[in-house]
Design an enzyme around this catalytic site. Structure first.
Site: not given
Ligand code: NDP
Length: 426
Positions: A171, A256
Site C-alpha cells: 500500500k 490506515y
Molecule cells: P525503503 O525506502 O526502505 O526501501 C525501498 C527499496 O526500494 C530500496 O531499498 C530499493 O531496494 C528499492 N528501490 C528501487 N528504486 C528505488 C528508488 N528510486 N528510490 C528508492 N528506493 C528504490 O521503503 P520501504 O520499504 O519503507 O517502503 C516500500 C513500500 O512499502 C512502499 O510502498 C511503502 O508505502 C510500503 N510500506 C508499507 C508498510 C506496511 O506496514 N504495510 C510499512 C512501510 C512501507 P533495492 O536496493 O533492493 O533495489
C-alpha cells in the site's frame, strides 16, 4: 520387556481412518512411565492435535501450526529490498505456513546476494530490475510481492502480471486511481490475482474490532477516530518526492485510518472533507504534504475523523464510539503492541476491560492469505479494487482540501463492495 532399541523408536503411529493415535507402544522412555494420550496428542486431518491440558477456566493453548511442507508452499519473489522487506516481510516468512521466499529482485547486487544467502535463496534466483522479466521462466515463483516506492508499483505489477505471476502489492497501491485501474486491468488480462497489502485487515486486534462493531453487541457505531503520526527525518528519501510517493502523510500513513474506517463499517463514504498543512520553509514539504486531517461521513451516519502527520510524535491509535460502549485500540496501525480496551455499562457500574488475544505476526497472516488464495483460487479479502477505492477517496480528499469544502460522493449500496471473502482464521 527388555530393550535393545533406542527409546523413541518404540513409539508407533496407529492410523484409524484419518485419525492416528501417537502412542507409546511398549515400554517407558528412559525408564519413565509411558506418556498418556493427553501428552502425546494425535494426528487428525493432517495436523497434530493435543487435548486441552489446562483447567476449563483458563484459555486453552493455541493448536500447533500446521505448515505445508516447503515444496508445497507458494513461492514468492520479493521486489525491492528496503526496510519493510528486510525488517518485516522476509522475517515474517519464517512464520508463514503456506508461503516461502524463493527469489529476490533488487537494484543493489551486494545487498541482494547477502540477503539471499541469509534466507536460503539460490544465487541464480536473484534478479535485477533490468532482467527480472526472466522470472516468467522460473516455475518456483508463483507470486511476486512488490515492496518498492509507491510510484514504482504500477510498472512492477504490470511486469509481474506480464510474467504470469500473481501479485501482492504494498500500500498505497499506486500514485493515482488511473494507475490503480491499469494494474487491475493488467492482472485481469493475465488471469493472475492482485492483492493489496492492507496488513491491518489481517491483524487479529483490528479484525476483532471489526467483528465486535459489526456484531451489534455495543449498539450502532457513531464515531471512528483514527490517528497515525510519526516524525520524519532527512529530506533525501523517496517519501518526499511526489513522483515516487504520490503524496505525503495521506497516502503513506493517513491511508490506515481511511482504509480501517471503511473496513469497520463495510460502507463507502458519501461525503468527505479534508484540511492539509505543511510548515512554511521546510524543504521536505515542497512536493508533498506534512499533515492531513479529514472526515468521512458514511451512509449509516457514522462519522470518521482521521489525522495523520509526518511532524507529530508517533501515535497509531483507533477509537470507536458506539451507542452502548466504546473500543479503544492502542497501536492499532503499528507492527506490534496492540492493546484493546472495551467500555460498557454493567448494571450500575461502567465495566472497562482489556481484551488479550494471541500475538500473531500480521505480515505472516497477510502473506499466507495471499498464498491460500493462490492455492485455492480464491479472491483475496483486499484485492486491487480495495486499493482503487482508497485512491478515489484520497483524490476526493485532496480535492476537498484544495477547495476548502466537502466533496459529495455517489452512494454505494453494497456492503464490502470492494472486498473478497473474510480471511481464514490464523
Ligand atoms: P525503503 O525506502 O526502505 O526501501 C525501498 C527499496 O526500494 C530500496 O531499498 C530499493 O531496494 C528499492 N528501490 C528501487 N528504486 C528505488 C528508488 N528510486 N528510490 C528508492 N528506493 C528504490 O521503503 P520501504 O520499504 O519503507 O517502503 C516500500 C513500500 O512499502 C512502499 O510502498 C511503502 O508505502 C510500503 N510500506 C508499507 C508498510 C506496511 O506496514 N504495510 C510499512 C512501510 C512501507 P533495492 O536496493 O533492493 O533495489
Amino acid at each position: 520387556m527388555s530393550s535393545t532399541l533406542p527409546p523413541f523408536s518404540r513409539r508407533s503411529l496407529i492410523k484409524t481412518g484419518s485419525v492416528g493415535l501417537l502412542t507409546a507402544a511398549a515400554g517407558p522412555a528412559f525408564g519413565a512411565p509411558g506418556p498418556s494420550p493427553l501428552d502425546v496428542g494425535r494426528v487428525e486431518g493432517g495436523r497434530v492435535t493435543f487435548d486441552n491440558w489446562r483447567g476449563a477456566a483458563d484459555r486453552p493453548s493455541s493448536p500447533p501450526p500446521a505448515p505445508l511442507p516447503p515444496g508445497q508452499r507458494v513461492g514468492f519473489a520479493i521486489v525491492g529490498l528496503g526496510r519493510l522487506s528486510l525488517e518485516q516481510v522476509l522475517p515474517a516468512f519464517a512464520e508463514c505456513r503456506q508461503a516461502r521466499p524463493v527469489a529476490l529482485v533488487s537494484g543493489s547486487p551486494e545487498k541482494a546476494r547477502l540477503v539471499a544467502a541469509q534466507h536460503g535463496i539460490k544465487p541464480s534466483s536473484v534478479y535485477d530490475y533490468g532482467s527480472w522479466d526472466r522470472i516468467a521462466e522460473d516455475p518456483e515463483i508463483q507470486a511476486v510481492y512488490v515492496v518498492l516506492p509507491n510510484g514504482l508499483h504500477r510498472d512492477a505489477v504490470l511486469r509481474a502480471a506480464g510474467a504470469g505471476k500473481h501479485v501482492l502489492c504494498e500500500k498505497p497501491m499506486a500514485n493515482s486511481s488511473a494507475e490503480a485501474r491499469e494494474m487491475i486491468a493488467a492482472c485481469e488480462a493475465a488471469r493472475v490475482k492482485l492483492m493489496i497489502a492492507y496488513r491491518c485487515q489481517y491483524e487479529p486486534y483490528n479484525r476483532e474490532t471489526i467483528r465486535r462493531v459489526r456484531s451489534g453487541e455495543l449498539g450502532s457505531a457513531r464515531f471512528i477516530e483514527a490517528t497515525n503520526t510519526q516524525v520524519m527525518g532527512p529530506a533525501d528519501q523517496w517519501r518526499f518526492k511526489r513522483a515516487l510517493a504520490g503524496g505525503g502523510a495521506l497516502p503513506d500513513i493517513g491511508l490506515y485510518g481511511l482504509n480501517t474506517a471503511r473496513a469497520i463499517t463495510g460502507e463507502e463514504p458519501v461525503e468527505v472533507f479534508a484540511r492539509i498543512f505543511s510548515p512554511d520553509g521546510d524543504a521536505r514539504y515542497r512536493e508533498v504534504e506534512e499533515s492531513v486531517s479529514f472526515m468521512l461521513r458514511f451512509p449509516s451516519g457514522v462519522i470518521a475523523t482521521c489525522s495523520s502527520s509526518y511532524g507529530a510524535h508517533e501515535s497509531k491509535d483507533l477509537r470507536v464510539r458506539l451507542e452502548r460502549g466504546w473500543i479503544d485500540l492502542e497501536n492499532a496501525f503499528a507492527y506490534e503492541g496492540q492493546q484493546m480496551r472495551l467500555g460498557r455499562r454493567d448494571g450500575k457500574a461502567e465495566n472497562i476491560g482489556m481484551l488479550r488475544l494471541e500475538q500473531q505476526n500480521q505480515f505472516a497472516l497477510e502473506i499466507d492469505h495471499m498464498a491460500a488464495c493462490v492455492r485455492e483460487n480464491r479472491i483475496p479479502r483486499t484485492p486491487g479494487q480495495e486499493g482503487l477505492q482508497d485512491h478515489l477517496l484520497m483524490e476526493a480528499l485532496y480535492e476537498s482540501a484544495r477547495g476548502g469544502t466537502p466533496v459529495t460522493l455517489d452512494r454505494v449500496a453494497e456492503r464490502d463492495a470492494t472486498r473478497g471473502p473474510e480471511p481464514e482464521q490464523g
